[in-house]
Design a protein around this motif. Structure first.
Motif, mmCIF file in Angstrom:
data_model
loop_
_atom_site.group_PDB
_atom_site.id
_atom_site.type_symbol
_atom_site.label_atom_id
_atom_site.label_comp_id
_atom_site.label_asym_id
_atom_site.label_seq_id
_atom_site.Cartn_x
_atom_site.Cartn_y
_atom_site.Cartn_z
ATOM 1 N N UNK A 64 -25.339 -29.312 -93.216
ATOM 2 C CA UNK A 64 -24.569 -30.546 -93.305
ATOM 3 C C UNK A 64 -25.174 -31.466 -94.351
ATOM 4 N N UNK A 65 -24.341 -31.914 -95.273
ATOM 5 C CA UNK A 65 -24.806 -32.808 -96.335
ATOM 6 C C UNK A 65 -24.214 -34.194 -96.103
ATOM 7 N N UNK A 66 -25.080 -35.178 -95.983
ATOM 8 C CA UNK A 66 -24.587 -36.539 -95.793
ATOM 9 C C UNK A 66 -24.269 -37.169 -97.140
ATOM 10 N N UNK A 67 -23.063 -37.669 -97.272
ATOM 11 C CA UNK A 67 -22.605 -38.246 -98.530
ATOM 12 C C UNK A 67 -22.230 -39.702 -98.265
ATOM 13 N N UNK A 68 -23.168 -40.594 -98.563
ATOM 14 C CA UNK A 68 -22.895 -42.019 -98.389
ATOM 15 C C UNK A 68 -22.033 -42.469 -99.563
ATOM 16 N N UNK A 69 -20.927 -43.139 -99.279
ATOM 17 C CA UNK A 69 -20.063 -43.550 -100.381
ATOM 18 C C UNK A 69 -19.450 -44.918 -100.125
ATOM 19 N N UNK A 70 -18.868 -45.496 -101.154
ATOM 20 C CA UNK A 70 -18.338 -46.863 -101.056
ATOM 21 C C UNK A 70 -16.846 -46.894 -101.361
ATOM 22 N N UNK A 71 -16.118 -45.913 -100.799
ATOM 23 C CA UNK A 71 -14.683 -45.883 -101.028
ATOM 24 C C UNK A 71 -13.947 -45.972 -99.695
ATOM 25 N N UNK A 96 -20.952 -25.011 -95.458
ATOM 26 C CA UNK A 96 -21.361 -26.386 -95.793
ATOM 27 C C UNK A 96 -20.399 -27.380 -95.153
ATOM 28 N N UNK A 97 -20.982 -28.386 -94.541
ATOM 29 C CA UNK A 97 -20.156 -29.488 -94.047
ATOM 30 C C UNK A 97 -20.565 -30.766 -94.774
ATOM 31 N N UNK A 98 -19.586 -31.450 -95.346
ATOM 32 C CA UNK A 98 -19.879 -32.707 -96.033
ATOM 33 C C UNK A 98 -19.605 -33.842 -95.061
ATOM 34 N N UNK A 99 -20.657 -34.527 -94.672
ATOM 35 C CA UNK A 99 -20.537 -35.643 -93.733
ATOM 36 C C UNK A 99 -20.370 -36.921 -94.548
ATOM 37 N N UNK A 100 -19.178 -37.523 -94.527
ATOM 38 C CA UNK A 100 -18.945 -38.724 -95.331
ATOM 39 C C UNK A 100 -19.353 -39.972 -94.547
ATOM 40 N N UNK A 101 -20.281 -40.715 -95.102
ATOM 41 C CA UNK A 101 -20.702 -41.978 -94.493
ATOM 42 C C UNK A 101 -20.105 -43.092 -95.349
ATOM 43 N N UNK A 102 -18.937 -43.563 -94.951
ATOM 44 C CA UNK A 102 -18.187 -44.486 -95.802
ATOM 45 C C UNK A 102 -18.423 -45.932 -95.402
ATOM 46 N N UNK A 103 -18.810 -46.755 -96.364
ATOM 47 C CA UNK A 103 -19.116 -48.162 -96.097
ATOM 48 C C UNK A 103 -18.531 -49.002 -97.221
ATOM 49 N N UNK A 104 -18.412 -50.317 -97.001
ATOM 50 C CA UNK A 104 -18.061 -51.117 -98.168
ATOM 51 C C UNK A 104 -19.330 -51.471 -98.933
ATOM 52 N N UNK A 105 -19.159 -51.960 -100.161
ATOM 53 C CA UNK A 105 -20.278 -52.055 -101.088
ATOM 54 C C UNK A 105 -21.470 -52.819 -100.521
ATOM 55 N N UNK A 106 -21.204 -54.010 -99.952
ATOM 56 C CA UNK A 106 -22.308 -54.828 -99.463
ATOM 57 C C UNK A 106 -23.057 -54.150 -98.327
ATOM 58 N N UNK A 107 -22.293 -53.574 -97.396
ATOM 59 C CA UNK A 107 -22.935 -52.888 -96.269
ATOM 60 C C UNK A 107 -23.794 -51.737 -96.765
ATOM 61 N N UNK A 108 -23.245 -51.010 -97.736
ATOM 62 C CA UNK A 108 -23.962 -49.832 -98.214
ATOM 63 C C UNK A 108 -25.287 -50.239 -98.853
ATOM 64 N N UNK A 109 -25.275 -51.345 -99.600
ATOM 65 C CA UNK A 109 -26.503 -51.804 -100.252
ATOM 66 C C UNK A 109 -27.592 -52.076 -99.231
#
Lengths: 459, 296
Positions: A64-71, A96-109
């Motif tokens: 599992x690959x964690x993919x933090x993103x801002x979309x 492979x499993x892509x784990x999307x960790x989706x946040x808005x820009x400020x939260x992600x920072x």
């Protein structure tokens, strides 16, 4: 007797509870360090084997690959891009499993910073170029991507020079999702209503237009200044002009000039004249960036000075078809409109401590190779950082998109945003100092001094 | 009266689980934070020990720090001033209304709402006229056009707009505490007082006040300490802006730690906040103990 027995039992029960509490306390460290990576924790049994074995032999093991993103916005093309590419890759690589960790820009920072403090960066995360990513690189949190860039010709897809913003000591640490410029979007219908025939080419004309629009009851310039980078981005474009070209901040950093330079003070004054003319919406500092953009996108404001990354979103809004774009004008006769505020995009970085470094690299290689094609399909290819094959017009892109693509061809150079150039502490002082100009008239020399002392204190 | 004799060991067993949790989750982090306050650290890279330099910077050179302390203290005082009002209201409710409970529950509603929702709600109330702000709309319809303001963006007013929201939100909370306190005073005392000719205000003076002092104290301490730590409401409504006009201690701490990458400096502000809370708790307790002794 009975009473005594029950009492003893009770004490035992309590002791057990106590032991549990202790165990929870002791474990908290381990648990904390796994936060970025839920699935990795579940897989601990297999992880050790995977890291030692070559990637292709472990093809039947679930990774599992964690993919933090801002979309986070499902309506936006970039959201679809990330989801479709991840799904496609999962289909081709069933293990492979892509784990999307989706946040808005400020939260992600903030989240990334917290994760970085415990050295647990997600497999793929998002960073901003240059000064903003430097602390992370210095701490050795990111893996160099040079080898991976060499595979499948990925490196050649990027526009020349773009990767430099993400490179330290000749190593590339992140791959940008775009390469944008700051332009002035304008609503042709509102300009017509106010009787303005042509777009301004000088700052004086722009001020004039602002006054005309204001008199007609139209908000001249949309902005959401609660997120203070928006005002700074506009201000820096003025500074790019009054300085007669790019490089002001670099000069300050090199000690050749200070913030108390006439060019900087002139830029502050010009910016204040815009505020004083009532160019911005009422209460701009309480409107966040998204809401600020919506003022323009809903046809209530005549102009919006923002990055070309908004092109797709404007085309998808209610003002689509009515919007054009032009270069930021000269200020007091200074500057070259073909120099732009450059905005090399937020970028994908890989954690150096990733449990599945090889798999993550493979995925990111695939992702970055296919990003331009997918963005083109989704009509979001204006302002991406990679070369795109295909004719925009034939593919059905809007006039605005073609207009912006034309502006890209005129770029003769420019500057990066303040917070991409200066260290974060100085940048914060700058951002609130500019925000202050929206709510009260300030002596421009005072603003310059504030900048200089912040710069010296945080060098 | 028979006092239950419990061996010290048993007491320890009962207390330990909570104590350990408390030490793990509260006390140790505070100590770590105090130590971090002595570092020059961006939160990611190697830290450098700088002793009290952060505190010197904070007390002597930071132009944002002292104004934020002043705002925070004003916040705390404002929230304390509301409590006598809550008490008066509780007494009136108790005396004149049979269905007081229902009313108190209604006043309590804002307390259970998330602060984020409250913040967004009041933002739309405070919005400028051009964005359909309700407060300004109301003023205009009353013919008070000159009273309209940009409530959250004019530096002189913004902080007071936030105070008001906070007072509104916690009014029900303190009212509930006071009301419960007042209800718990046995009616016989008032009946006896009435026979002696003490009624209304007089009964309050000699019966309600002395008996409510401990409850009153709890409200005061909660309000004061709660507002020293005020963070969420400010973050949602203005994020400390425009240009620090609504910064309180905790937002300054947050901005330094997470936006300016000055984690050590942020921690020293946190240390200051802890000490401030501690000092004021002791002071309030001391004052009220005196008051209690005077009444009893």
């Amino acid at each position: 007797m009975v009473q005594k027995k029950s009492k003893t039992t009770f004490v035992w029960v309590l002791s057990a509870a106590l032991a549990l509490t202790l165990a929870a306390c002791g474990n908290s460290n381990n648990e904390g360090s796994d936060t970025g990576n839920k699935d990795a924790a579940a897989n601990t049994g297999t992880n050790t084997k995977e890291t030692t074995a070559p990637a292709n032999t472990s093809s039947d093991k679930k990774v599992s690959i964690t993919f933090q993103n801002i979309y986070p916005d499902p309506a936006a093309p970039s959201y679809k891009m990330v989801h479709e590419l991840s799904e496609q890759y999962e289909k081709e690589h069933p293990n492979i499993h892509i784990e999307l960790d989706t946040l808005n820009t400020d939260q992600q920072k903030v989240k990334l910073k917290t994760q970085a403090a415990s050295k647990e960066v997600p497999d793929i995360t998002i960073v901003n170029p240059a000064a903003q990513m430097k602390p992370f690189v210095d701490a050795g949190l990111f893996a160099p991507l040079n080898d991976m860039l060499g595979q499948n010709g990925l490196k050649d897809t990027y526009q020349s020079g773009l990767l430099d913003y993400y490179s330290f000591n000749d190593k590339v640490y992140a791959l940008p999702d775009g390469n944008n410029i700051e332009v002035v979007f304008y609503n042709k219908e509102l300009f017509e209503q106010a009787g303005i025939a042509k777009t301004p080419t000088t700052f004086e004309e722009m001020l004039q237009d602002v006054k005309i629009l204001k008199d007609k009851g139209i908000t001249p310039l949309a902005i959401g200044e609660k997120d203070s980078w928006t005002g700074s981005f506009l201000f820096m474009n003025i500074l790019l002009r009054t300085n007669g070209g790019p490089g002001f901040l670099q000069d300050v950093q090199d000690g050749k000039r200070t913030f108390e330079d006439p060019a900087f003070i002139e830029a502050v004054d010009a910016f204040q004249s815009l505020v004083q003319a009532g160019a911005f919406p009422d209460g701009a500092t309480s409107i966040d960036a998204t809401a600020g953009g919506n003022i323009f996108k809903s046809g209530k404001a005549a102009m919006w000075v923002i990055g070309s990354w908004e092109t797709g979103a404007i085309d998808a809004s209610s003002v689509s078809g009515k919007v054009g774009a032009f270069q930021f004008p000269t200020v007091n006769g200074k500057g070259d409109p073909n120099e732009f505020m450059l905005a090399p995009g937020s970028a994908f970085a890989v954690s150096a401590n990733s449990e599945h470094l090889q798999e993550t690299m493979d995925f990111l290689n695939f992702f970055a190779l296919n990003l331009p094609k997918k963005q083109f399909e989704l009509k979001n290819a204006v302002g991406i950082g990679q070369k795109v094959d295909g004719d925009l017009k034939a593919a059905g892109y809007s006039d605005l998109a073609i207009n912006i693509a034309g502006l890209f061809n005129q770029v003769k150079g420019g500057d990066l945003a303040f917070d991409n150039t200066m260290n974060p502490a100085t940048a914060q002082v700058h951002l609130s100092s500019i925000q202050n100009l929206f709510v009260q008239k300030v002596d421009s020399a005072q603003v310059a001094k504030e900048h200089q002392s912040a710069f010296e204190a945080n060098k | 009266m028979k006092v239950l004799k419990v061996p010290a060991r048993t007491i320890a067993v009962f207390i330990l689980p909570c104590l350990l949790l408390y030490v793990c989750l509260v006390f140790i982090p505070i100590l770590v934070s105090i130590y971090t306050g002595l570092l020059k650290w961006d939160g990611i890279n190697q830290a450098e020990f700088v002793g009290l330099a952060n505190f010197r910077e904070m007390f002597l050179h930071d132009p944002v720090f002292w104004p934020s302390v002043r705002r925070t203290l004003l916040y705390a005082v404002a929230s304390m001033l509301e409590i006598p009002l809550c008490l008066a209201m509780a007494i009136l409710l108790n005396r004149y209304l049979r269905k007081g409970n229902t009313l108190v529950s209604i006043y309590f509603t804002p307390v259970i709402l998330s602060v984020v929702i409250i913040g967004q709600l009041w933002k739309t109330v405070y919005n400028p006229t051009s964005m359909g702000g309700m407060l300004n709309g109301l003023l205009i319809s009353l013919g008070l056009d000159s009273w309209t303001h940009n409530w959250l963006t004019e530096p002189k007013i913004a902080m007071f707009s936030i105070y008001l929201v906070s007072l509104w939100q916690y009014f029900g909370y303190h009212l509930l505490i006071q009301y419960t306190g007042v209800r718990n005073i046995p009616d016989e005392l008032y009946e006896a007082a009435r026979i002696d000719g003490a009624d209304g205000i007089k009964a309050d003076r000699y019966i309600t006040f002395p008996l409510i002092v401990p409850i009153f104290k709890i409200s005061m301490v909660l309000a004061f300490i709660g507002s020293l730590q005020a963070f969420d409401l400010v973050m949602v409504m203005t994020a400390g802006g425009p240009a620090h006009a609504t910064d309180v201690i905790s937002t300054v701490m947050y901005n330094n730690s997470f936006l300016s990458f000055k984690y050590g400096y942020g921690s020293s502000i946190a240390t200051f906040l802890v000490v401030l809370c501690l000092v004021f708790t002791v002071i309030i307790n001391f004052l009220f103990n005196k008051l209690e002794r005077k009444f009893s």
